[in-house]
Motif scaffolding. Structure first.
Motif, PDB file in Angstrom:
ATOM      1  N   ALA A  28      36.652  73.568  30.084  1.00  0.00           N
ATOM      2  CA  ALA A  28      37.718  72.729  29.974  1.00  0.00           C
ATOM      3  C   ALA A  28      37.923  71.646  28.944  1.00  0.00           C
ATOM      4  O   ALA A  28      37.015  71.841  28.080  1.00  0.00           O
ATOM      5  N   GLN A  29      39.265  71.279  28.634  1.00  0.00           N
ATOM      6  CA  GLN A  29      39.260  70.290  27.512  1.00  0.00           C
ATOM      7  C   GLN A  29      39.917  68.952  27.806  1.00  0.00           C
ATOM      8  O   GLN A  29      40.809  69.047  28.796  1.00  0.00           O
ATOM      9  N   PRO A  30      39.599  68.007  27.136  1.00  0.00           N
ATOM     10  CA  PRO A  30      39.976  66.494  27.847  1.00  0.00           C
ATOM     11  C   PRO A  30      41.459  66.394  27.182  1.00  0.00           C
ATOM     12  O   PRO A  30      41.921  66.820  26.219  1.00  0.00           O
ATOM     13  N   LEU A  31      42.233  65.690  28.091  1.00  0.00           N
ATOM     14  CA  LEU A  31      43.758  65.333  27.634  1.00  0.00           C
ATOM     15  C   LEU A  31      43.648  63.766  27.759  1.00  0.00           C
ATOM     16  O   LEU A  31      43.204  63.336  28.838  1.00  0.00           O
ATOM     17  N   ARG A  32      43.477  63.082  26.612  1.00  0.00           N
ATOM     18  CA  ARG A  32      43.537  61.728  26.574  1.00  0.00           C
ATOM     19  C   ARG A  32      44.786  61.376  26.285  1.00  0.00           C
ATOM     20  O   ARG A  32      45.399  61.491  25.135  1.00  0.00           O
ATOM     21  N   HIS A  33      45.528  60.378  27.064  1.00  0.00           N
ATOM     22  CA  HIS A  33      46.972  60.038  27.059  1.00  0.00           C
ATOM     23  C   HIS A  33      47.068  58.592  26.681  1.00  0.00           C
ATOM     24  O   HIS A  33      46.133  57.505  27.064  1.00  0.00           O
ATOM     25  N   PRO A  34      47.917  58.143  25.667  1.00  0.00           N
ATOM     26  CA  PRO A  34      48.057  56.639  25.235  1.00  0.00           C
ATOM     27  C   PRO A  34      48.563  55.761  26.435  1.00  0.00           C
ATOM     28  O   PRO A  34      48.213  54.635  26.235  1.00  0.00           O
ATOM     29  N   GLY A  35      49.019  56.407  27.546  1.00  0.00           N
ATOM     30  CA  GLY A  35      49.257  55.574  28.789  1.00  0.00           C
ATOM     31  C   GLY A  35      48.066  55.366  29.368  1.00  0.00           C
ATOM     32  O   GLY A  35      48.007  54.317  30.260  1.00  0.00           O
ATOM     33  N   GLY A  36      46.723  55.441  28.999  1.00  0.00           N
ATOM     34  CA  GLY A  36      45.582  54.800  29.386  1.00  0.00           C
ATOM     35  C   GLY A  36      44.642  55.682  30.332  1.00  0.00           C
ATOM     36  O   GLY A  36      43.964  55.227  31.132  1.00  0.00           O
ATOM     37  N   PHE A  37      45.092  56.904  30.631  1.00  0.00           N
ATOM     38  CA  PHE A  37      44.477  57.713  31.463  1.00  0.00           C
ATOM     39  C   PHE A  37      43.784  59.019  30.760  1.00  0.00           C
ATOM     40  O   PHE A  37      44.562  59.389  29.625  1.00  0.00           O
ATOM     41  N   SER A  38      43.039  59.595  31.379  1.00  0.00           N
ATOM     42  CA  SER A  38      42.449  61.041  30.580  1.00  0.00           C
ATOM     43  C   SER A  38      42.050  61.859  31.897  1.00  0.00           C
ATOM     44  O   SER A  38      41.792  61.582  33.083  1.00  0.00           O
ATOM     45  N   LEU A  39      42.136  63.064  31.422  1.00  0.00           N
ATOM     46  CA  LEU A  39      41.949  64.238  32.567  1.00  0.00           C
ATOM     47  C   LEU A  39      41.473  65.329  31.994  1.00  0.00           C
ATOM     48  O   LEU A  39      41.674  65.559  30.751  1.00  0.00           O
ATOM     49  N   ASP A  40      40.578  66.213  32.436  1.00  0.00           N
ATOM     50  CA  ASP A  40      40.519  67.721  32.159  1.00  0.00           C
ATOM     51  C   ASP A  40      41.271  68.643  32.489  1.00  0.00           C
ATOM     52  O   ASP A  40      41.702  68.657  33.585  1.00  0.00           O
ATOM     53  N   LEU A  41      41.734  69.458  31.375  1.00  0.00           N
ATOM     54  CA  LEU A  41      42.589  70.547  31.657  1.00  0.00           C
ATOM     55  C   LEU A  41      41.909  71.757  31.265  1.00  0.00           C
ATOM     56  O   LEU A  41      40.868  71.863  30.434  1.00  0.00           O
ATOM     57  N   PRO A  42      42.185  72.922  32.103  1.00  0.00           N
ATOM     58  CA  PRO A  42      41.393  74.149  32.050  1.00  0.00           C
ATOM     59  C   PRO A  42      41.743  74.680  30.368  1.00  0.00           C
ATOM     60  O   PRO A  42      42.995  74.399  29.879  1.00  0.00           O
TER      61      PRO A  42
END
Length: 167
Positions: free
Chosen positions: A30-44
């Motif tokens: 997985a790779q992290p997605l860090r969004h400027p909107g203040g949330f983060s999640l992992d994407l395959p």
């Protein structure tokens, strides 16, 4: 007021009833997605944000072995309308699911798994699954999950052809 922050990511394993990082959903890299909107999640690994428009990110999940797109992923985030505040995450997902199925072009959509409460990075969340048929007659599943704070939300929706969930 200032921007409301999402809870910090937990340092330990997920507690019972808490959604862990893709645990039981995807076991590959997985790779992290860090969004400027203040949330983060992992994407395959290999998935990427294709476009963002008015708080909705369209994620390119790649193409299947037969060269067709077999999944569509949307990530929505934003402010909860004042009249919608006070509802539980389960209520939001239960109301959002049927509209989402219609937007994806799913007909005869029915709840395949009742929306249930989960905790996501310390925030109240929910997930639910709907099943139906695409306009081309192919059976499909829509899974959606999300988390809320008092005034903000983030939600992920995945449409996948039935039988291709493991691809």
């Amino acid at each position: 007021g200032g921007a409301e922050e999402w809870p910090a990511e937990p340092s330990g394993p997920a507690a019972p009833g808490e959604a862990g990082a893709l645990t039981g959903v995807y076991d590959g890299p997985a790779q992290p997605l860090r969004h400027p909107g203040g949330f983060s999640l992992d994407l395959p690994q290999g998935w990427s944000v294709q476009q963002e428009d008015e708080g909705v990110l369209v994620v390119n999940a790649g193409v299947g072995a037969n060269g067709t797109v077999e999944a569509m992923v949307l990530i929505a985030h934003g402010e909860i309308e004042p009249e919608e505040r006070g509802k539980s995450a389960v209520q939001h997902i239960a109301e959002f699911g049927p509209d989402l199925c219609q937007n994806f072009g799913l007909t005869q959509a029915r709840s395949a798994a009742q929306p249930r409460a989960v905790t996501i990075q310390g925030a109240p969340g929910a997930e639910g699954t709907w099943a139906g048929t695409l306009q081309n007659g192919v059976p499909a599943i829509v899974w959606t999950g999300g988390a809320i704070t008092q005034t903000r939300f983030v939600a992920v929706a995945i449409l996948v052809q039935q039988g291709r969930e493991q691809d």
